[in-house]
Scaffold this motif. Structure first.
Motif, PDB file in Angstrom:
ATOM      1  N   ALA A  32       0.832  -1.207   0.000  1.00 18.58           N
ATOM      2  CA  ALA A  32       0.000   0.000   0.000  1.00 18.58           C
ATOM      3  C   ALA A  32       0.864   1.254   0.000  1.00 18.58           C
ATOM      4  CB  ALA A  32      -0.918  -0.006   1.223  1.00 18.58           C
ATOM      5  N   ALA A  33       1.969   1.236   0.754  1.00 22.86           N
ATOM      6  CA  ALA A  33       2.857   2.396   0.780  1.00 22.86           C
ATOM      7  C   ALA A  33       3.513   2.621  -0.572  1.00 22.86           C
ATOM      8  CB  ALA A  33       3.922   2.202   1.858  1.00 22.86           C
ATOM      9  N   ILE A  35       2.336   1.657  -3.544  1.00 27.15           N
ATOM     10  CA  ILE A  35       1.331   2.124  -4.498  1.00 27.15           C
ATOM     11  C   ILE A  35       1.007   3.599  -4.254  1.00 27.15           C
ATOM     12  CG2 ILE A  35      -1.072   1.856  -5.219  1.00 27.15           C
ATOM     13  CD1 ILE A  35      -0.770  -1.133  -4.681  1.00 27.15           C
ATOM     14  N   ALA A  36       0.873   3.967  -2.981  1.00 29.70           N
ATOM     15  CA  ALA A  36       0.587   5.369  -2.652  1.00 29.70           C
ATOM     16  C   ALA A  36       1.731   6.274  -3.122  1.00 29.70           C
ATOM     17  CB  ALA A  36       0.372   5.518  -1.152  1.00 29.70           C
ATOM     18  N   GLY A  37       2.967   5.803  -2.941  1.00 30.08           N
ATOM     19  CA  GLY A  37       4.118   6.583  -3.395  1.00 30.08           C
ATOM     20  C   GLY A  37       4.148   6.743  -4.910  1.00 30.08           C
ATOM     21  N   PHE A  39       1.600   6.691  -6.983  1.00 32.00           N
ATOM     22  CA  PHE A  39       0.556   7.595  -7.449  1.00 32.00           C
ATOM     23  C   PHE A  39       0.818   9.044  -7.027  1.00 32.00           C
ATOM     24  CE2 PHE A  39      -1.834   3.671  -8.077  1.00 32.00           C
ATOM     25  CZ  PHE A  39      -2.433   3.931  -9.305  1.00 32.00           C
ATOM     26  N   SER A  40       1.467   9.238  -5.895  1.00 29.93           N
ATOM     27  CA  SER A  40       1.841  10.597  -5.509  1.00 29.93           C
ATOM     28  C   SER A  40       2.856  11.171  -6.483  1.00 29.93           C
ATOM     29  CB  SER A  40       2.419  10.591  -4.092  1.00 29.93           C
ATOM     30  OG  SER A  40       1.448  10.190  -3.156  1.00 29.93           O
ATOM     31  N   ASN A  43       1.155  11.908  -9.743  1.00 28.28           N
ATOM     32  CA  ASN A  43       0.352  13.124  -9.653  1.00 28.28           C
ATOM     33  C   ASN A  43       1.224  14.375  -9.811  1.00 28.28           C
ATOM     34  OD1 ASN A  43      -2.180  14.557  -9.066  1.00 28.28           O
ATOM     35  ND2 ASN A  43      -1.160  15.143  -7.160  1.00 28.28           N
TER      36      ASN A  43
END
Length: 212
Positions: A32-33, A35-37, A39-40, A43
């Motif tokens: 999860a970390a 994937i979040a990284g 997408f950040s 972005n």
């Protein structure tokens, strides 16, 4: 209550279950970390490249406007001077009127010429683009030289050819706006690949954990 459930899991399910459960939680948290990284980061890239695309669109609009202004000014200058040259009885008064009428078109043509030259790079890294740019700039200078030589009919024809040479340049830039900047495309594709690899890795770890 929590202690009771933990003891229940250890007694009836075994300590192996607790270890597996902890590993799954750790894997999920790391995934999860990541994937979040991803997408950040994506972005941030999208925001930056979107702004570049906006600047590129403004560049296209300005170049189109400057080419139109240059061609229109050349046409006006050529037509007015041809009429003046065909006047059999010019006077000082008509000469002054003619010169005043020519000042604004000449200024507009000179300003547009300079702006166009500054916008186009004759040493473009793209081999196809550099040929298109050079052809356009050669024709641009040809139009100016024909006007300086008072060859107005030829200048009008060359100005029409300049319009035709401008179309591939504007089209290519517009295609770049539509498809997105290179860094955006690379980041988008890279993020998709990394996300897919992360999901595959998690699937393999889970399969080993429960299959073993």
């Amino acid at each position: 209550m929590t202690d009771f459930l933990t003891k229940y899991q250890i007694i009836f399910l075994g300590e192996g279950y607790m270890g597996a459960n902890s590993q799954i939680i750790a894997i999920g948290a790391v995934t999860a970390a990541l994937i979040a990284g991803f997408f950040s980061f994506l972005n941030l890239v999208i925001s930056k490249e979107q702004k570049i695309s906006e600047f590129r669109q403004d560049w296209i609009n300005c170049l189109r406007s400057e080419i139109a202004q240059y061609v229109a000014s050349i046409r006006f200058i050529a037509g007015a001077n041809e009429i003046w040259n065909n006047d059999k009885t010019p006077t000082a008064s008509t000469w002054q009127d003619h010169w005043k009428a020519m000042q604004i078109p000449y200024d507009n043509a000179a300003r547009a010429f300079t702006s166009i030259c500054l916008r186009l790079n004759p040493d473009e890294l793209n081999s196809e683009r550099v040929d298109v740019n050079k052809q356009f700039l050669v024709k641009l200078n040809e139009v100016r030289n024909l006007v300086r030589k008072d060859q107005y009919s030829e200048a009008t024809v060359a100005a029409d050819e300049l319009n035709d040479l401008a179309r591939p340049i504007l089209k290519e830039e517009w295609n770049r706006v539509k498809s997105g900047e290179r860094n955006y495309r690379y980041s988008r594709n890279g993020a998709a690949i990394l996300l897919l690899l992360a999901l595959i890795a998690v699937s393999i770890l889970l399969a080993k954990q429960f299959g073993g």
